[in-house]
Design a protein around this motif. Sequence first.
Motif, PDB file in Angstrom:
ATOM      1  N   GLY A 377     -22.898  36.936  26.194  1.00  0.00           N
ATOM      2  CA  GLY A 377     -23.371  37.402  24.878  1.00  0.00           C
ATOM      3  C   GLY A 377     -24.945  37.122  24.597  1.00  0.00           C
ATOM      4  O   GLY A 377     -25.493  37.671  23.541  1.00  0.00           O
ATOM      5  N   VAL A 378     -25.796  37.038  25.638  1.00  0.00           N
ATOM      6  CA  VAL A 378     -27.173  36.828  25.658  1.00  0.00           C
ATOM      7  C   VAL A 378     -27.567  38.305  25.788  1.00  0.00           C
ATOM      8  O   VAL A 378     -27.111  39.142  26.738  1.00  0.00           O
ATOM      9  CB  VAL A 378     -27.856  35.950  26.575  1.00  0.00           C
ATOM     10  N   ASP A 379     -28.776  38.726  25.211  1.00  0.00           N
ATOM     11  CA  ASP A 379     -29.439  39.979  25.227  1.00  0.00           C
ATOM     12  C   ASP A 379     -29.762  39.978  26.772  1.00  0.00           C
ATOM     13  O   ASP A 379     -30.378  39.220  27.206  1.00  0.00           O
ATOM     14  CB  ASP A 379     -30.413  40.052  24.205  1.00  0.00           C
ATOM     15  N   PRO A 380     -29.853  41.332  27.204  1.00  0.00           N
ATOM     16  CA  PRO A 380     -30.209  41.967  28.556  1.00  0.00           C
ATOM     17  C   PRO A 380     -31.732  41.781  28.749  1.00  0.00           C
ATOM     18  O   PRO A 380     -32.300  42.703  29.083  1.00  0.00           O
ATOM     19  CB  PRO A 380     -29.680  43.100  28.963  1.00  0.00           C
ATOM     20  N   THR A 437     -25.756  40.432  32.386  1.00  0.00           N
ATOM     21  CA  THR A 437     -25.786  40.538  31.129  1.00  0.00           C
ATOM     22  C   THR A 437     -26.363  42.016  30.625  1.00  0.00           C
ATOM     23  O   THR A 437     -26.498  42.503  29.593  1.00  0.00           O
ATOM     24  CB  THR A 437     -27.143  39.367  30.602  1.00  0.00           C
ATOM     25  N   GLY A 438     -26.619  42.636  31.625  1.00  0.00           N
ATOM     26  CA  GLY A 438     -26.715  44.050  31.678  1.00  0.00           C
ATOM     27  C   GLY A 438     -28.380  44.089  32.025  1.00  0.00           C
ATOM     28  O   GLY A 438     -28.727  45.507  32.235  1.00  0.00           O
ATOM     29  N   ILE A 439     -29.214  43.259  32.153  1.00  0.00           N
ATOM     30  CA  ILE A 439     -30.560  43.537  32.717  1.00  0.00           C
ATOM     31  C   ILE A 439     -30.497  43.963  34.486  1.00  0.00           C
ATOM     32  O   ILE A 439     -29.510  43.447  34.952  1.00  0.00           O
ATOM     33  CB  ILE A 439     -31.419  42.073  32.588  1.00  0.00           C
ATOM     34  N   ASP A 440     -31.373  44.758  34.474  1.00  0.00           N
ATOM     35  CA  ASP A 440     -31.577  45.135  36.110  1.00  0.00           C
ATOM     36  C   ASP A 440     -32.752  44.569  36.697  1.00  0.00           C
ATOM     37  O   ASP A 440     -33.831  45.126  36.209  1.00  0.00           O
ATOM     38  CB  ASP A 440     -31.863  46.801  36.143  1.00  0.00           C
ATOM     39  N   LEU A 441     -32.699  43.590  37.395  1.00  0.00           N
ATOM     40  CA  LEU A 441     -33.718  42.946  37.923  1.00  0.00           C
ATOM     41  C   LEU A 441     -34.540  43.704  39.034  1.00  0.00           C
ATOM     42  O   LEU A 441     -35.790  43.314  39.285  1.00  0.00           O
ATOM     43  CB  LEU A 441     -33.342  41.534  38.675  1.00  0.00           C
ATOM     44  N   GLY A 442     -34.025  44.760  39.376  1.00  0.00           N
ATOM     45  CA  GLY A 442     -34.735  45.686  40.403  1.00  0.00           C
ATOM     46  C   GLY A 442     -35.592  46.668  39.779  1.00  0.00           C
ATOM     47  O   GLY A 442     -35.910  47.655  40.275  1.00  0.00           O
ATOM     48  N   SER A 443     -35.167  46.760  38.280  1.00  0.00           N
ATOM     49  CA  SER A 443     -35.894  48.064  37.710  1.00  0.00           C
ATOM     50  C   SER A 443     -37.477  47.714  37.718  1.00  0.00           C
ATOM     51  O   SER A 443     -38.077  46.716  37.646  1.00  0.00           O
ATOM     52  CB  SER A 443     -35.722  47.903  36.199  1.00  0.00           C
ATOM     53  N   GLN A 444     -38.487  48.899  37.481  1.00  0.00           N
ATOM     54  CA  GLN A 444     -39.903  48.843  37.685  1.00  0.00           C
ATOM     55  C   GLN A 444     -40.223  47.869  36.584  1.00  0.00           C
ATOM     56  O   GLN A 444     -41.259  46.955  36.584  1.00  0.00           O
ATOM     57  CB  GLN A 444     -40.399  50.207  37.349  1.00  0.00           C
TER      58      GLN A 444
END
Length: 557
Positions: A377-380, A437-444
Amino acid sequence: MSFDDIEGDPTESEEPFHPLGEEWQDNLEDLLDDTEYDTELGMKMGRDAMRVTKGELSEEEFHEEYHEEVIEEFGEDERPIASPDDADDEESGSLLSAFSGKESRREMLKKSAAGAGFASLGWGAVDQQEPESEPAVEEPGEVQPDEEATQWGMTIDLEHCDGCLSCVVACNEEHNWDQGANWMYVLAFEDGQVESPEPDTENASVHDFNYLVRPCQHCTDAPCEKVCPTTARHTRDEGGLVLTDYDVCIGCRYCQVACPYGVNYFQWDEPNVDDEEIGPEMMYDQRDRWVSSRAPRGVMSKCVFDPPRQDGNVGDELVGTTACEMACPPNVIQFGNKNNPASDPERYRENPARTRTIINVYTALPSPDSVSSSLQGVDPNLDAIVEAVDEFTVELIALAEAVRLTRVDYEEEASPGDTLPDKEQTILDVVSAIESTGIDLGSQQTLRQLGLLVEQFQGPSQDVVVSTREDVAQELFEDYVDAPENEFELLGDIGTNPNVDYLGHEPGPEAHQVPGPTSYEEVGMLNVRQKALDDETVGLFDRDTDLGVGEESGSSH
């Protein structure tokens, strides 16, 4: 150079032949004087065995020169380089294959040694199996190990050793060697270029000391094996371990003279621990040869890289491990198959900064399951993720992502007992849990927050050229762990081909031992075997003795 050019007593030459120096060599001569065997022969053979490893002398010349003297002194010459054509018909082949039944090798030698005068000390007995054939003799300097076979060895990171002596204690608990006969030895040193603080110096860190960790090097071209008249000291085909068959060793101590590293011990008295307390599974290897745990009285012993473990005697889960490695709190001892690029010691040697980071980050991170639970449930976004997990920092997540960016896919499978692949996979699983969580650690955007973009990189050195994200990740590792920059082998120039690689400061020629942050007495061990023996005949070194080439002082007596 011919033998005619080097004839004479090696102990009377102006320059010592032994890498550990003149005092060490003199003590070795004194040691042999207290045996029933020929001192001059042992000293000459030790000298020339080292000349063979250096490529100054061929194996054939070495055998030819000493064959008759060895026969005269010991009643046999069973050295691996001996040719069956050189031996009498009744002596041809290994006596190890000829002797069987309930009489031990030593008992047979007492009967067959024709004037060799072997002492009657009540040796034990063990049935022997047919030995495996010896490999073809290589020319000097052309030892060709089988790169397809397993070669057990170590990579040891001296920069991150803390001198705690846990490895020494664990080795003793596993093998029951008598106090002071340290199969694993750790010393703090100074050498004129680097200094170590006094142990009680205020604010001194254990990492301010310079260390040398010294097990047996299990040399591919071992000079100690070349001088053994009985094949007791031998290299086992399985794993390339240099071992001593206690039921074959006659205690001549020539191997101690020939060893450049000072790792051999003679068992002067009855051992402190009886055979019954050890158990056969810790004594005999898969060939039913007694090569592990402490030696019986009158026999040589040294570090063995734990054959009972490698043979599965104590469980498949311990194959590919050693007691010292498993006991090391900072994980600076990496044991495994040196012929496998995917093994722990080779991974560590190849990229110590990345591997050290994996060890540290693995220790600092919570488990992947715990991360998944905490992030439900944590925001990405990075700030929310760091806030949700107590152990998380932006730097720790950046290092975890850097591990993923630099992942290597090896063609080979990891060796048994390796732990680095599992540690790395745990870090990758944590990264996956974060991305759930939905975060993309490889994004710019996220890479910019983590400081992993090339254009924003401000590395630790102005000389570093960074052109890829992998380069940035590597520099992040280098800055994070202060990884050792130097790699060396002990006495690597003498041709023994040791199977222990060191990372860190190499002791210089003026190196000498100094007190470390943890004394041997504090952990119930002894620094020097002499302290435990009333009738010690050698071991005249103390804690301030010069180390010669950076070896331990007098602990191997």
